[in-house]
Motif scaffolding. Sequence first.
Motif, short mmCIF file in Angstrom:
data_model
loop_
_atom_site.label_atom_id
_atom_site.label_comp_id
_atom_site.label_asym_id
_atom_site.label_seq_id
_atom_site.Cartn_x
_atom_site.Cartn_y
_atom_site.Cartn_z
N UNK A 1 -35.68 -40.02 -4.04
CA UNK A 1 -35.97 -38.59 -4.00
C UNK A 1 -36.51 -38.16 -5.36
N UNK A 2 -37.73 -37.62 -5.36
CA UNK A 2 -38.37 -37.21 -6.61
C UNK A 2 -37.76 -35.88 -7.06
N UNK A 3 -37.09 -35.93 -8.23
CA UNK A 3 -36.45 -34.75 -8.78
C UNK A 3 -37.35 -33.98 -9.74
N UNK A 22 -33.95 -30.72 0.89
CA UNK A 22 -35.17 -30.95 1.65
C UNK A 22 -35.69 -32.37 1.44
N UNK A 23 -35.49 -32.91 0.25
CA UNK A 23 -35.91 -34.28 0.00
C UNK A 23 -35.15 -35.29 0.84
N UNK A 24 -33.83 -35.10 0.93
CA UNK A 24 -33.03 -35.98 1.78
C UNK A 24 -33.44 -35.82 3.24
N UNK A 25 -33.67 -34.58 3.67
CA UNK A 25 -34.08 -34.34 5.05
C UNK A 25 -35.39 -35.05 5.37
N UNK A 30 -32.33 -38.07 6.31
CA UNK A 30 -30.89 -37.97 6.02
C UNK A 30 -30.41 -36.55 6.33
N UNK A 31 -29.48 -36.38 7.27
CA UNK A 31 -28.91 -35.05 7.51
C UNK A 31 -28.18 -34.54 6.27
N UNK A 32 -28.14 -33.22 6.13
CA UNK A 32 -27.57 -32.60 4.94
C UNK A 32 -26.66 -31.45 5.37
N UNK A 62 -36.98 -36.36 10.61
CA UNK A 62 -36.35 -35.62 9.53
C UNK A 62 -34.90 -35.30 9.88
N UNK A 63 -34.06 -35.34 8.86
CA UNK A 63 -32.65 -35.04 9.06
C UNK A 63 -32.41 -33.54 9.15
N UNK A 64 -31.42 -33.18 9.94
CA UNK A 64 -31.07 -31.76 10.11
C UNK A 64 -30.39 -31.24 8.85
N UNK A 65 -30.83 -30.07 8.39
CA UNK A 65 -30.22 -29.41 7.23
C UNK A 65 -29.27 -28.33 7.75
#
Length: 520
Positions: A8-10, A49-52, A56-58, A220-223
Amino acid sequence: MPDALPGLFLGQSDTAQPENLLFNRANRHGVVAGATGTGKTVTLQIMAQGFSDAGVPVFCADVKGDLSGISQIGTPNEKLVARATEMGLTLTPRAAPVVFWDLYGQKGHPIRTTVSEIGPVLMARMLNLNEVQEGVLTVVFHVADKEGLLLLDLDDLRSLLVYVGENAERIGREVGNVAPASIAAIQRALLQVEQQGGDAFFGEPALKLEDMIRVGLDGRGQVNVLDSTRLMNSPRLYAAFLLWLLSELFEQLPEVGDPDRPRLVFFFDEAHLLFNDAPRALLEKVEQVVRLIRSKGVGVYFVTQNPADIPDSVLAQLGNRIQHALRAYTPSEQKGLKAASQSFRTNPAFDTAEAIQALGVGEALVSVLDEKGAPTVVARTRIRPPASRLGPATDAERAAIMAASPVRGLYDQVLNRESAAEILANRHSAADQAAVQAKAQAEAEKAAQIQAKADEKAAQAAAKAQAQAEARASRTTTAAPRRSTRETPIEAMTKSVLRTAGSTLTRELMRGILGGLKKR
């Protein structure tokens, strides 16, 4: 391009190096810290949003209401576009797939769980009970398990408290003393939680974790965004709920070891609320969950103002660290600043403590775990701009998101099946009915006894009267008849003749005697 780099680009460091949080190290947990207004929420939004985007769900809490903008397409201004260009980042405005939740069911789908699932430890924390009161609450839960009484909502718990109080002597002989004062204190605490609206959190249908751990058809993971603007007025309820959710994840998810990416990333905003005045047993539970949930594929990220808000036993397990600016004016703040600077791997290019104070908005010190699991040297980093909106979603936009939600209608209606309150009410009703019947029977028996005594007295009186009558009749039959004293006419005539004759004879005799005397 930074987008193509793994993880994940920070943002970009001051040496023009990209700072990436590796997905295969994301379940080693982390912390996002910084003073108010330094950009923590934006960093949280970028990470969520990056994880999603990576599938990856968040789960995250929206404390101030501005995190809801992650559900809307961003409209970057010139400043944000320029920053993205400087980083070599192609900024494509995009909204994240969001599901809104709300314990009160007002700004999101309601979240409920049962009192039994919360358990006595978290419930005691939620009610702010002391050690003695927590012990009594533990007894109440024990009685519920032993007697098969379901604790679904606060009505069930209140009914069971009354039941335990009424049977305190019997229960106390089995599990220890149950003080009426403690029962009363717990009932008052329940009333306070109800007044704060906390009763909406307890009941059925209870939340199913699979409704949060979803990946869409687009990969995409659910946020999951928990609206906490109202919930923050009840900080203990907020902290207890998040810890309960974390514990449920730990208990229900299977072991997966170290996956290529997390199964779920959990952001615990305002983390200091969890640890303030927390009893030792609760801290041990948090430490255990954080230590072991990593192998369940869950990454936990605490968001707070100062890393010093987190106990050392928990802070030591947080491998990925993002530190925004801190201000150190008081001795306690300076102590916190020192603790924050010492938690990073030193960079010889700058003094960490001075750098923390000099950070601007949207800047942070970043240290993440590398491929070997070791922390990288701390780097001063400019945080990338988000692709979604900076700022809150409107009520209409929120309503549209909820209308299209995959969980729409699943939790809207409250279910109220038979549980402790109904069972105990039925018991009381049956007991009251039995008492009424027993009282009526006793009164009937008493009336029958009175009537029997009255009948007995009447029978005795009748028997006595009959005996007296028989006695009188017996005397009348056996006695001789009396002669009448009245004279018959014959008797009267005879008496008269005899009386006349006697008188004449007597007179003649007297004459004869007297005459003879005179002649002499």
